[in-house]
Design an enzyme around this catalytic site. Structure first.
Site: not given
Ligand code: NAD
Length: 461
Positions: A30, A160, A267, A274, A277, A337
């Site tokens: 990260d 989540e 349902l 919200g 995603c 949630k």
């Molecule tokens: P998040 O914001 O919680 O985490 C993203 C992470 O990426 C952060 O820790 C950030 O510091 C890091 N980051 C950003 N730029 C970076 C870089 N250049 N190099 C290294 N690290 C970097 O995001 P998330 O909720 O985990 O979602 C990630 C992806 O997964 C999104 O596309 C989201 O749509 C998808 N997704 C999320 C969920 C969910 O429930 N949160 C479920 C399915 C899919």
């Protein structure tokens, strides 16, 4: 296998930790130094049930490490997951800047043997080829020969609040690529999960693997979220009709949910969808469709219904309290949630804004959120109730079911409960002294309000 996961948010960290737990050698990257230091100290930066325990044991077993050094991660991994955020831009389009930065970085460091680059982030349709090109641009900058790589789309469906459980018990795993070699590598990676070795119920048949082309895999993710969001908007619309005709949406949902063609999940009528995603994924799909000249009537309606639903609590408060200016409204729960600390696009935020605009004072209590601008946060539900004219249950945290509602009612100016999740027992609440108003449960609405004891003693002249 040697795996690198780039981005350690809800998806990246859970993916990295779970892959380490099932035996892989994982390096999580990260660019947030504070976050990496926290994880190196064995502390999970997010709240997700069960995550920290398995993170610690994988670290102790030497199968999980954290770094800010992308080059080190790229060298380490035979499989490189891109799991950075893809938030929405103001126009609804997906902001792919972080994916782009990572793809370029991968290209700049790519070395060693054949690698599989995996789009785990939810990325707009067509991003697989786009990532491939950016990686190649990064490689070209160095004018170096590389052995080769393929891009796979492997969308994530975890929820989540139950992300670890979902990772070990997936409904399916989707792999999109035109490279058989890449698909085979991904299948080996996931084999223990496919065999349900770590699943709660190991008697279930193996997890289905859906192998598609890149574009279809990307579309599967958007279509799944758009469907679920539309399903919630649908039941919310039914709830609003129930409110008018005198039916109870919880009974209606039970009645229709038993139909196997419909199913009982998603349902539950409430305060709208919200989270990080649904809103952004639905708007990204609408945006993509519009780019291709298609107007998404159904998805637009799902979004519009949701917008109204998020502010339905305001309307319900006004129906009972009339003027909200000067009133104190307590929010029970803030996150979108239960079992998560994620506040991104939580319906509570819009509610707070609307109530504040109408002149109400907003207080809130959430078991996990301890800081939020413009809101006075109470430390206990009792402290929240003190002096409130109404409580709105925003999040269905399990512990809210068993609060001492009689004690809460006594602390309030006016004991009105707007149950934004139809989570509480209306009879129990009424007995406790509350005026109970649910969503689409009109039979319990506007029961006789509790008689309020005047605060000021009026003495005869
Ligand atoms: P998040 O914001 O919680 O985490 C993203 C992470 O990426 C952060 O820790 C950030 O510091 C890091 N980051 C950003 N730029 C970076 C870089 N250049 N190099 C290294 N690290 C970097 O995001 P998330 O909720 O985990 O979602 C990630 C992806 O997964 C999104 O596309 C989201 O749509 C998808 N997704 C999320 C969920 C969910 O429930 N949160 C479920 C399915 C899919």
């Amino acid at each position: 296998m040697k795996v690198c996961v780039i981005g350690t948010g809800y998806v990246g960290l859970v993916t990295g930790v779970c892959l380490a737990h099932i035996g892989h050698d994982v390096m999580c990257i990260d660019n947030n130094t504070a976050k990496i230091e926290q994880m190196q100290a064995e502390i999970a930066p997010i709240f997700e049930p069960g995550l920290e325990e398995i993170m610690r044991s994988a670290m102790k077993a030497g199968r999980l490490q954290f770094s800010t050094d992308l080059g080190q991660g790229v060298t380490h991994g035979e499989i490189l997951f891109i799991a950075v955020g893809t938030p929405a831009l103001p126009n609804g389009e997906s902001d792919t800047r972080f994916v782009e930065a990572v793809a370029r970085g991968i290209g700049q460091h790519l070395n060693g043997g054949y690698k599989v680059i995996v789009n785990k982030s939810t990325v707009p349709i067509g991003s697989g080829d786009w990532v491939r090109r950016i990686v190649l641009d990064g490689v070209a900058e160095r004018q170096q020969q590389i052995t080769g790589f393929d891009v796979v789309s492997n969308p994530e469906f975890l929820r989540e609040g139950s992300a670890v459980y979902d990772t070990f018990n997936p409904d399916r795993i989707v792999l999109g690529s035109d490279s058989k070699r890449a698909i085979a590598r991904m299948q080996s990676l996931y084999q223990p999960l496919l065999d349900r070795t770590f699943a709660q119920d190991q008697t279930l048949p193996p997890v289905p693997v859906v192998v598609t082309d890149l574009t279809s895999a990307e579309m599967i993710k958007y279509a799944a979220n758009a469907f679920l969001a539309t399903k919630i908007s649908f039941i919310n619309e039914v709830a609003n009709i129930c409110d008018r005709v005198g039916a109870d949406v919880t009974q209606v949902a039970h009645g229709i949910g038993l139909d196997s063609r419909i199913g009982n999940k998603f349902l539950q009528a409430g305060m709208g969808w919200g989270g990080s995603c649904f809103p952004k994924d639905v708007s990204a799909l609408i945006h993509t469709a519009n780019d291709y000249g298609y107007k998404t009537e159904l998805l637009n309606a799902a979004v519009k219904t949701n917008q109204t639903q998020k502010l339905l609590a305001v309307e319900k408060l006004q129906q009972v309290l009339k003027i909200l200016k000067g009133k104190t409204i307590g929010l029970l729960g803030l996150t979108f949630k239960p079992n998560t600390d994620d506040l991104r696009d939580a319906p509570a935020l819009e509610l707070i804004e609307a109530l504040t605009r109408l002149g109400a004072k907003v207080k809130a209590y959430d078991p996990i959120v301890t800081e939020l601008d413009h809101v006075q946060l109470a430390e206990t539900p009792e402290q929240l109730a003190e002096g409130c004219d109404a409580i709105v249950l925003v999040t269905d945290w399990k512990e809210f079911r068993d609060l001492d509602y009689t004690a809460l009612a006594h602390r309030m100016e006016f004991a009105l409960m707007i149950d934004g999740r139809n989570f509480l027992d209306p009879d129990q609440l009424t007995e406790a002294g509350f005026t109970y108003v649910g969503i689409g449960r009109p039979n319990h609405s506007f029961l006789k309000p509790k008689v309020v004891t005047p605060q000021v003693q009026i003495t005869a002249a």
